[in-house]
Design an enzyme around this catalytic site. Structure first.
Site, PDB file in Angstrom:
ATOM      1  N   ASP A  68       0.760  -1.285   0.105  1.00 47.43           N
ATOM      2  CA  ASP A  68       0.038   0.104  -0.065  1.00 47.43           C
ATOM      3  C   ASP A  68       0.872   1.373   0.089  1.00 47.43           C
ATOM      4  O   ASP A  68       2.228   1.267   0.576  1.00 47.43           O
ATOM      5  CB  ASP A  68      -0.999   0.099   1.268  1.00 47.43           C
ATOM      6  CG  ASP A  68      -2.121   1.022   0.978  1.00 47.43           C
ATOM      7  OD1 ASP A  68      -3.177   0.166   0.859  1.00 47.43           O
ATOM      8  OD2 ASP A  68      -2.036   2.039   1.052  1.00 47.43           O
ATOM      9  N   CYS A  88     -14.379  -0.607  -7.170  1.00 43.11           N
ATOM     10  CA  CYS A  88     -15.624   0.093  -6.365  1.00 43.11           C
ATOM     11  C   CYS A  88     -15.839   1.190  -7.301  1.00 43.11           C
ATOM     12  O   CYS A  88     -16.332   2.353  -6.685  1.00 43.11           O
ATOM     13  CB  CYS A  88     -14.890   0.504  -4.906  1.00 43.11           C
ATOM     14  SG  CYS A  88     -13.656   1.613  -5.126  1.00 43.11           S
TER      15      CYS A  88
END
Length: 250
Positions: A156, A244
Site C-alpha cells: 500500500d 469500487c
C-alpha cells in the site's frame, strides 16, 4: 456473536440515499453525503443513540462529493471520546478499524463477502504465497492467513495503512515474518514484480473512474492493472480483483 462489525445502513441499497452507518462493536460511525440529510443530522444522531446505545458515535462526513452540494467536511465525535483503534469480530476473526482518522469510516465493511469467500476456500490458500495489493490495513491478508496461507505480502502507498497491518497481525498472533508489508504505489509495484511469483494475487484499487467523463481512461487503468496482476499469478493460481467504480459495470 461471531460478527460484531457490520454495515447497518448502506445508502441507496437500504432506501436511505446519502447515509452510511457502520458499527464496530460499541463504536458507531456515520457518513452524510447529501444536503437533504445534512439538515437532519440532529435527528439521525438521536435515532442512532436511541436504537444502538453506542459507547462512541463518530461522524465521518468528509468525502469529496459533499463539496458538489456546497457542504463542508465534518469529522466529529458526537458521543464519547476518540477511541483510536477499535477491534471487532467478523466471522470469529478479530479485525481492527480506525474510525476517526482512517479511510472512509476506518474500515471497508462493504468487502465482507470477499473476506468470507477467502475463509470459505481454504483449498485455494493452503500453504499459498499471497500478494495483497492496495491492501489498506490487510484484512483480506488476515483472512488468507486464517485460511492456511504460508505468507502474505501487503502493498500500500500509505504508511498508516501498513501500520494497521501490523496491528491486525498482532491481534491475530500472526508472525510478522509471514505477514510482511511494503510501502509502494500499487501500479508501479505490479509492473515491476517477478512474473509467476505468487499463488494468489488480490487487487483492490481505489475508484479509478469517479465520473462518466473518466470512463475511458479508467477502463485503460483497470486493463493495465489486471493484466499486470495476472502476470504475477503462477499457473493454476488465483487472481482476485475488485472494483469500487460505480461507472464500470461487470
Amino acid at each position: 456473536t461471531q460478527t460484531t462489525g457490520f454495515r447497518l445502513v448502506f445508502g441507496e441499497a437500504d432506501g436511505i440515499p446519502g447515509l452510511v452507518v457502520d458499527c464496530f462493536d460499541r463504536t458507531v460511525v456515520f457518513q452524510i453525503s447529501i444536503a437533504a440529510l445534512d439538515l437532519l443530522r440532529d435527528q439521525i444522531i438521536e435515532a442512532l443513540v436511541r436504537v444502538l446505545s453506542p459507547d462512541v458515535l463518530i461522524e465521518r462526513s468528509d468525502m469529496t462529493s459533499r463539496s458538489e452540494e456546497g457542504l463542508d467536511a465534518v469529522v466529529k465525535v458526537h458521543l464519547g471520546t476518540n477511541p483510536g483503534t477499535v477491534s471487532f469480530l467478523e466471522k470469529g476473526v478479530t479485525l481492527s478499524a480506525q474510525p476517526f482518522d482512517g479511510q472512509k469510516t476506518g474500515f471497508f465493511l462493504d468487502q465482507k463477502n470477499l473476506r468470507a469467500w477467502i475463509l470459505e476456500h481454504p483449498s485455494v490458500f493452503e500453504k499459498a504465497k499471497v500478494l495483497n495489493v492496495f491492501s489498506y490495513t490487510g484484512s483480506a491478508g488476515i483472512m488468507a492467513m486464517k485460511s492456511g496461507a504460508r505468507k502474505v505480502l501487503n502493498v500500500d502507498s500509505s504508511q498508516g495503512a501498513l501500520d494497521g497491518c501490523a496491528v491486525q497481525a498482532q491481534l491475530n498472533q500472526i508472525d510478522a515474518k509471514a505477514f510482511e508489508t511494503q510501502k509502494a504505489d500499487g501500479f508501479q509495484f505490479l509492473s515491476q514484480a517477478p512474473e509467476r511469483s505468487c499463488d494468489v494475487v488480490i487487487v483492490d484499487p481505489p475508484a479509478l473512474i469517479k465520473s462518466k467523463r473518466d470512463t475511458e481512461e479508467g477502463k485503460k487503468a483497470y486493463h493495465f492493472l489486471n493484466r499486470a496482476a495476472m502476470k504475477l499469478v503462477k499457473n493454476g493460481g488465483v487472481l482476485i480483483t475488485s472494483s469500487c467504480s460505480h461507472f464500470l459495470n461487470e
